[in-house]
Design an enzyme around this catalytic site. Sequence first.
Site, PDB file in Angstrom:
ATOM      1  N   HIS A 148       0.686  -1.275   0.061  1.00 54.57           N
ATOM      2  CA  HIS A 148      -0.260   0.135   0.021  1.00 54.57           C
ATOM      3  C   HIS A 148       0.853   1.239  -0.048  1.00 54.57           C
ATOM      4  CE1 HIS A 148      -4.245   1.481   0.787  1.00 54.57           C
ATOM      5  NE2 HIS A 148      -3.439   2.569   1.244  1.00 54.57           N
ATOM      6  N   GLU A 186      -1.418   2.969  -4.788  1.00 54.44           N
ATOM      7  CA  GLU A 186      -1.860   4.246  -5.733  1.00 54.44           C
ATOM      8  C   GLU A 186      -0.611   4.967  -6.020  1.00 54.44           C
ATOM      9  OE1 GLU A 186      -6.145   5.139  -3.987  1.00 54.44           O
ATOM     10  OE2 GLU A 186      -4.424   6.630  -3.205  1.00 54.44           O
ATOM     11  N   GLU A 275      -9.831  -0.552  -4.500  1.00 59.48           N
ATOM     12  CA  GLU A 275     -10.250   0.424  -3.377  1.00 59.48           C
ATOM     13  C   GLU A 275     -11.453   1.435  -3.881  1.00 59.48           C
ATOM     14  OE1 GLU A 275      -7.079   2.467  -1.184  1.00 59.48           O
ATOM     15  OE2 GLU A 275      -8.246   4.123  -0.905  1.00 59.48           O
ATOM     16  N   ALA A 281     -12.632  11.826  -2.128  1.00 59.34           N
ATOM     17  CA  ALA A 281     -11.476  11.078  -2.080  1.00 59.34           C
ATOM     18  C   ALA A 281     -10.694  11.092  -1.016  1.00 59.34           C
ATOM     19  CB  ALA A 281     -10.674  11.687  -3.232  1.00 59.34           C
ATOM     20  N   LYS A 314     -12.659   3.935  12.360  1.00 58.77           N
ATOM     21  CA  LYS A 314     -12.190   5.446  12.326  1.00 58.77           C
ATOM     22  C   LYS A 314     -13.197   6.331  11.991  1.00 58.77           C
ATOM     23  CE  LYS A 314      -8.647   7.975   9.725  1.00 58.77           C
ATOM     24  NZ  LYS A 314      -7.477   8.121   8.519  1.00 58.77           N
TER      25      LYS A 314
END
Length: 348
Positions: A148, A186, A275, A281, A314
Amino acid sequence: MESERKNEMRDIFSKCDGWRGRRTAVCVLLVALFAAMLCIGKKDASAAGLSPLHVKGTQLVDGSGKAVQLKGISTHGLSWFPEYVNEKSFGYMKKKWGINVVRLAMYTAEYNGYCTGDAENKKKLEKLVDDGVRFATDAGLYVIIDWHILSDGNPTVHQKEALSFFKKMAKKYKDNSNVIYEICNEPNGGVQWKDIKKYAVKVIKKIRKYDKDAVIITGTPTWSQDVDIAAADKISSKYGNIMYSLHFYAATHGDFLRQKAQKALDSGLALFVTEFGICDASGSGGINKGEAKKWFEFLDKNKISYAAWNLSNKNETSAFIKAGCAKVSGWNKSELTDSAKYIVKRFK
């Protein structure tokens, strides 16, 4: 060890040539015993009823060539929310939500990332990945091992570590039919596809040395949005079973990104949405159900697999569990966020 067992089997076969009568039965039993020994220790997920997956054109297919659409969820960073990687949560999401894939998001940078934390932290992350693969296999789920990258932007920053990590993973899970490798989450910060591609080919070669057939997903430029650019210069088909990441957040990305995705599909690129969220975003902000509906229609029409962001409590819109909920499995509807309630309906 495996080569030694194979040699022992050859010895038995040679002895069988000289045996007759009752001894033949004993020989057959011994051969069967050693054949079984060869299988002991292999982490083959076929026992969970999971077919090996392959890429055919733009489509993910099973062993019989039937189109497959994986639907599931991504963890948040393993260093920050490790408690959700547990046997009960994976089993619950498979049974109650209808997911068939889980993504293990292992940050490479940021706080306690794989490449920025100490040696003890690295061991903890590897154990979490191993536990996640085991729990997914036991639950009958496909599992994505996600390298990641985010703040590190360019995947070549930690290329050495990536090669070492995926060598270890591929050697360990080469016999699993349910493991998928995602080699750079990403890419961002202006890194070009030509550089991402060079990195991807190196990591793919490393994986293919040990795992010849597993599906491998590579990220694409601009936070895995520029799939049309990757489509114009694909990774060689000789490596087999290669897919490309497409990421979206419905309140930020609309028709423009779907058009890029369609262009990539038309060019023969196999996409996997590893994802996404239905908020903006940042992972927070308001939910856009109108754009979310369009996205799900697009994914279903093209049978594109997807994993939603994220399994955690979260305090952000994209999290599936409400911030005040301490449970790590067995959630009831009142303990789920609005994002979770909307997306879980799409899993079934």
